[in-house]
Design a protein around this motif. Sequence first.
Motif, PDB file in Angstrom:
ATOM      1  N   TYR A  25     -33.736  11.175 -11.533  1.00 49.81           N
ATOM      2  CA  TYR A  25     -32.703  10.990 -10.518  1.00 49.81           C
ATOM      3  C   TYR A  25     -31.800  12.221 -10.439  1.00 49.81           C
ATOM      4  CZ  TYR A  25     -33.863   5.996 -10.448  1.00 49.81           C
ATOM      5  OH  TYR A  25     -34.504   4.787 -10.320  1.00 49.81           O
ATOM      6  N   GLN A  26     -31.535  12.676  -9.219  1.00 47.83           N
ATOM      7  CA  GLN A  26     -30.711  13.856  -9.000  1.00 47.83           C
ATOM      8  C   GLN A  26     -29.229  13.514  -8.848  1.00 47.83           C
ATOM      9  OE1 GLN A  26     -32.419  15.765  -5.570  1.00 47.83           O
ATOM     10  NE2 GLN A  26     -34.354  16.212  -6.596  1.00 47.83           N
ATOM     11  N   TYR A  27     -28.938  12.231  -8.615  1.00 48.15           N
ATOM     12  CA  TYR A  27     -27.558  11.799  -8.402  1.00 48.15           C
ATOM     13  C   TYR A  27     -27.308  10.482  -9.140  1.00 48.15           C
ATOM     14  CZ  TYR A  27     -28.151  14.930  -4.379  1.00 48.15           C
ATOM     15  OH  TYR A  27     -28.438  15.999  -3.573  1.00 48.15           O
ATOM     16  N   SER A  28     -26.030  10.156  -9.277  1.00 47.11           N
ATOM     17  CA  SER A  28     -25.633   8.820  -9.723  1.00 47.11           C
ATOM     18  C   SER A  28     -25.155   8.041  -8.502  1.00 47.11           C
ATOM     19  CB  SER A  28     -24.514   8.889 -10.764  1.00 47.11           C
ATOM     20  OG  SER A  28     -24.970   9.492 -11.962  1.00 47.11           O
ATOM     21  N   VAL A  29     -25.304   6.726  -8.537  1.00 45.96           N
ATOM     22  CA  VAL A  29     -24.887   5.875  -7.422  1.00 45.96           C
ATOM     23  C   VAL A  29     -24.055   4.724  -7.976  1.00 45.96           C
ATOM     24  CG1 VAL A  29     -25.648   4.373  -5.552  1.00 45.96           C
ATOM     25  CG2 VAL A  29     -26.936   6.452  -6.064  1.00 45.96           C
ATOM     26  N   ARG A  30     -22.832   4.572  -7.437  1.00 42.71           N
ATOM     27  CA  ARG A  30     -21.909   3.529  -7.881  1.00 42.71           C
ATOM     28  C   ARG A  30     -21.538   2.642  -6.703  1.00 42.71           C
ATOM     29  NH1 ARG A  30     -16.310   2.741  -8.288  1.00 42.71           N
ATOM     30  NH2 ARG A  30     -15.970   4.689  -7.161  1.00 42.71           N
ATOM     31  N   VAL A  31     -21.480   1.332  -6.935  1.00 49.23           N
ATOM     32  CA  VAL A  31     -21.122   0.374  -5.888  1.00 49.23           C
ATOM     33  C   VAL A  31     -19.614   0.441  -5.613  1.00 49.23           C
ATOM     34  CG1 VAL A  31     -21.064  -2.070  -5.252  1.00 49.23           C
ATOM     35  CG2 VAL A  31     -23.003  -1.160  -6.544  1.00 49.23           C
ATOM     36  N   THR A  32     -19.241   0.560  -4.337  1.00 50.66           N
ATOM     37  CA  THR A  32     -17.825   0.640  -3.965  1.00 50.66           C
ATOM     38  C   THR A  32     -17.374  -0.544  -3.112  1.00 50.66           C
ATOM     39  OG1 THR A  32     -18.383   2.012  -2.037  1.00 50.66           O
ATOM     40  CG2 THR A  32     -17.797   3.160  -4.084  1.00 50.66           C
ATOM     41  N   LEU A  78     -20.035   8.670   0.781  1.00 52.32           N
ATOM     42  CA  LEU A  78     -20.205   7.226   0.786  1.00 52.32           C
ATOM     43  C   LEU A  78     -21.456   6.869   1.577  1.00 52.32           C
ATOM     44  CD1 LEU A  78     -16.561   5.927   1.374  1.00 52.32           C
ATOM     45  CD2 LEU A  78     -17.904   5.782  -0.730  1.00 52.32           C
ATOM     46  N   LEU A  79     -22.220   5.929   1.068  1.00 49.66           N
ATOM     47  CA  LEU A  79     -23.447   5.486   1.722  1.00 49.66           C
ATOM     48  C   LEU A  79     -23.318   4.030   2.130  1.00 49.66           C
ATOM     49  CD1 LEU A  79     -25.969   7.081  -0.788  1.00 49.66           C
ATOM     50  CD2 LEU A  79     -25.320   7.974   1.447  1.00 49.66           C
ATOM     51  N   GLU A  80     -23.825   3.711   3.312  1.00 57.23           N
ATOM     52  CA  GLU A  80     -23.757   2.346   3.824  1.00 57.23           C
ATOM     53  C   GLU A  80     -25.163   1.812   4.088  1.00 57.23           C
ATOM     54  OE1 GLU A  80     -21.163   2.511   7.208  1.00 57.23           O
ATOM     55  OE2 GLU A  80     -19.355   2.661   5.969  1.00 57.23           O
ATOM     56  N   CYS A 131     -21.904   2.293  -1.220  1.00 57.47           N
ATOM     57  CA  CYS A 131     -22.070   2.982  -2.502  1.00 57.47           C
ATOM     58  C   CYS A 131     -21.519   4.394  -2.407  1.00 57.47           C
ATOM     59  CB  CYS A 131     -23.535   3.036  -2.907  1.00 57.47           C
ATOM     60  SG  CYS A 131     -24.262   1.442  -3.275  1.00 57.47           S
ATOM     61  N   GLU A 132     -21.226   4.941  -3.562  1.00 51.21           N
ATOM     62  CA  GLU A 132     -20.744   6.311  -3.651  1.00 51.21           C
ATOM     63  C   GLU A 132     -21.786   7.147  -4.372  1.00 51.21           C
ATOM     64  OE1 GLU A 132     -16.344   7.874  -4.304  1.00 51.21           O
ATOM     65  OE2 GLU A 132     -17.213   7.070  -6.144  1.00 51.21           O
ATOM     66  N   LEU A 133     -22.111   8.291  -3.777  1.00 51.66           N
ATOM     67  CA  LEU A 133     -23.058   9.223  -4.379  1.00 51.66           C
ATOM     68  C   LEU A 133     -22.283  10.219  -5.232  1.00 51.66           C
ATOM     69  CD1 LEU A 133     -26.190   9.576  -4.039  1.00 51.66           C
ATOM     70  CD2 LEU A 133     -25.666  11.489  -2.535  1.00 51.66           C
ATOM     71  N   GLN A 134     -22.661  10.364  -6.507  1.00 50.64           N
ATOM     72  CA  GLN A 134     -21.949  11.232  -7.433  1.00 50.64           C
ATOM     73  C   GLN A 134     -22.895  12.266  -8.027  1.00 50.64           C
ATOM     74  OE1 GLN A 134     -20.434   8.287 -10.198  1.00 50.64           O
ATOM     75  NE2 GLN A 134     -18.546   8.045  -9.039  1.00 50.64           N
ATOM     76  N   LYS A 135     -22.336  13.440  -8.350  1.00 39.93           N
ATOM     77  CA  LYS A 135     -23.141  14.534  -8.890  1.00 39.93           C
ATOM     78  C   LYS A 135     -22.346  15.269  -9.955  1.00 39.93           C
ATOM     79  CE  LYS A 135     -26.626  17.557  -8.813  1.00 39.93           C
ATOM     80  NZ  LYS A 135     -28.000  17.182  -9.233  1.00 39.93           N
ATOM     81  N   ARG A 136     -23.013  15.585 -11.075  1.00 38.84           N
ATOM     82  CA  ARG A 136     -22.389  16.406 -12.109  1.00 38.84           C
ATOM     83  C   ARG A 136     -22.512  17.872 -11.724  1.00 38.84           C
ATOM     84  NH1 ARG A 136     -25.301  12.997 -15.748  1.00 38.84           N
ATOM     85  NH2 ARG A 136     -26.772  14.689 -16.079  1.00 38.84           N
ATOM     86  N   PHE A 189     -37.074   3.404  -6.873  1.00 40.25           N
ATOM     87  CA  PHE A 189     -36.057   3.845  -5.928  1.00 40.25           C
ATOM     88  C   PHE A 189     -35.585   2.628  -5.127  1.00 40.25           C
ATOM     89  CE2 PHE A 189     -39.829   3.944  -3.346  1.00 40.25           C
ATOM     90  CZ  PHE A 189     -39.421   3.711  -2.044  1.00 40.25           C
ATOM     91  N   TYR A 190     -34.519   2.807  -4.338  1.00 37.81           N
ATOM     92  CA  TYR A 190     -33.844   1.659  -3.730  1.00 37.81           C
ATOM     93  C   TYR A 190     -33.528   1.897  -2.256  1.00 37.81           C
ATOM     94  CZ  TYR A 190     -33.096   0.547  -8.647  1.00 37.81           C
ATOM     95  OH  TYR A 190     -33.273   0.295  -9.986  1.00 37.81           O
ATOM     96  N   PHE A 191     -33.399   0.794  -1.543  1.00 34.48           N
ATOM     97  CA  PHE A 191     -32.926   0.788  -0.167  1.00 34.48           C
ATOM     98  C   PHE A 191     -31.674  -0.073  -0.126  1.00 34.48           C
ATOM     99  CE2 PHE A 191     -32.738  -1.425   3.942  1.00 34.48           C
ATOM    100  CZ  PHE A 191     -32.715  -0.360   4.821  1.00 34.48           C
ATOM    101  N   LEU A 192     -30.589   0.461   0.412  1.00 35.35           N
ATOM    102  CA  LEU A 192     -29.318  -0.273   0.477  1.00 35.35           C
ATOM    103  C   LEU A 192     -29.336  -1.193   1.694  1.00 35.35           C
ATOM    104  CD1 LEU A 192     -26.475  -0.900  -0.454  1.00 35.35           C
ATOM    105  CD2 LEU A 192     -25.692   1.195   0.685  1.00 35.35           C
ATOM    106  N   TYR A 193     -29.499  -2.481   1.438  1.00 36.10           N
ATOM    107  CA  TYR A 193     -29.555  -3.457   2.527  1.00 36.10           C
ATOM    108  C   TYR A 193     -28.160  -3.865   2.983  1.00 36.10           C
ATOM    109  CZ  TYR A 193     -30.048  -7.960   4.856  1.00 36.10           C
ATOM    110  OH  TYR A 193     -29.942  -8.996   5.753  1.00 36.10           O
ATOM    111  N   GLU A 194     -27.264  -4.060   2.038  1.00 31.59           N
ATOM    112  CA  GLU A 194     -25.919  -4.532   2.384  1.00 31.59           C
ATOM    113  C   GLU A 194     -24.914  -4.000   1.375  1.00 31.59           C
ATOM    114  OE1 GLU A 194     -23.933  -8.781   1.836  1.00 31.59           O
ATOM    115  OE2 GLU A 194     -25.316  -8.775   3.548  1.00 31.59           O
ATOM    116  N   GLY A 195     -23.775  -3.490   1.869  1.00 32.42           N
ATOM    117  CA  GLY A 195     -22.729  -3.001   0.978  1.00 32.42           C
ATOM    118  C   GLY A 195     -22.493  -1.509   1.144  1.00 32.42           C
TER     119      GLY A 195
END
Length: 208
Positions: A156-163, A137-139, A105-110, A97-103
Amino acid sequence: GGYFGNESLENEPERKETVIVQSAQAQLLVFKAQDFEFVKQRYRKEMANKLNIAAKYFTTAQQKETEIKTKLFHSLKEKVLPLGEILIHEGLCSNFFYFLYEGKCELQKRLKHEGGSESSSPRVAKGVVQKQANICLLENGAFLGEEVLFQEDPVYQYSVRVTSARAIFFKFDKEDFQRVFGNPVVSLIEEKHNQKTGKNHEIFENIP
């Protein structure tokens, strides 16, 4: 302008990452730690800043911030992705799993809807249409894929894309994290996960 292997500046011979050249060629400058003191100071300053920012998201009443910083220092593995790259794919089984330090992201779900033609995916039944919905959107400071910490079957329950132009993530192994940080921190992340999940379900209900 990037650098790596800087953990050796702190007398840590063990490498924390593997570096792979992805261009046709790459030119590198190699330095000895003892001959490169100013990089050492830069590394210490950047690492201290990262630990100061990240520690407040991991600190609990049972563990002091200084203790958390020490654990983070020995556990941190960075991952950097450019705009549009996918960090996490929904449905993928993983122990990370990950921690967003900088940037950002968009959380996506089917989302599945009845109707339509037969899907080409063997996992989707005939008459079911899958819609990729952008949830939020996640910051900086967000946990990503943290649900694998609490599941016996870590999916994983979601997809995460860098925005953003780029995003920097701290990557953690599930079993190592549980062993090093213990139940108080895991429970803290689970509480944040449940809050996020509750908000996401409210969003799902309003998606046509």
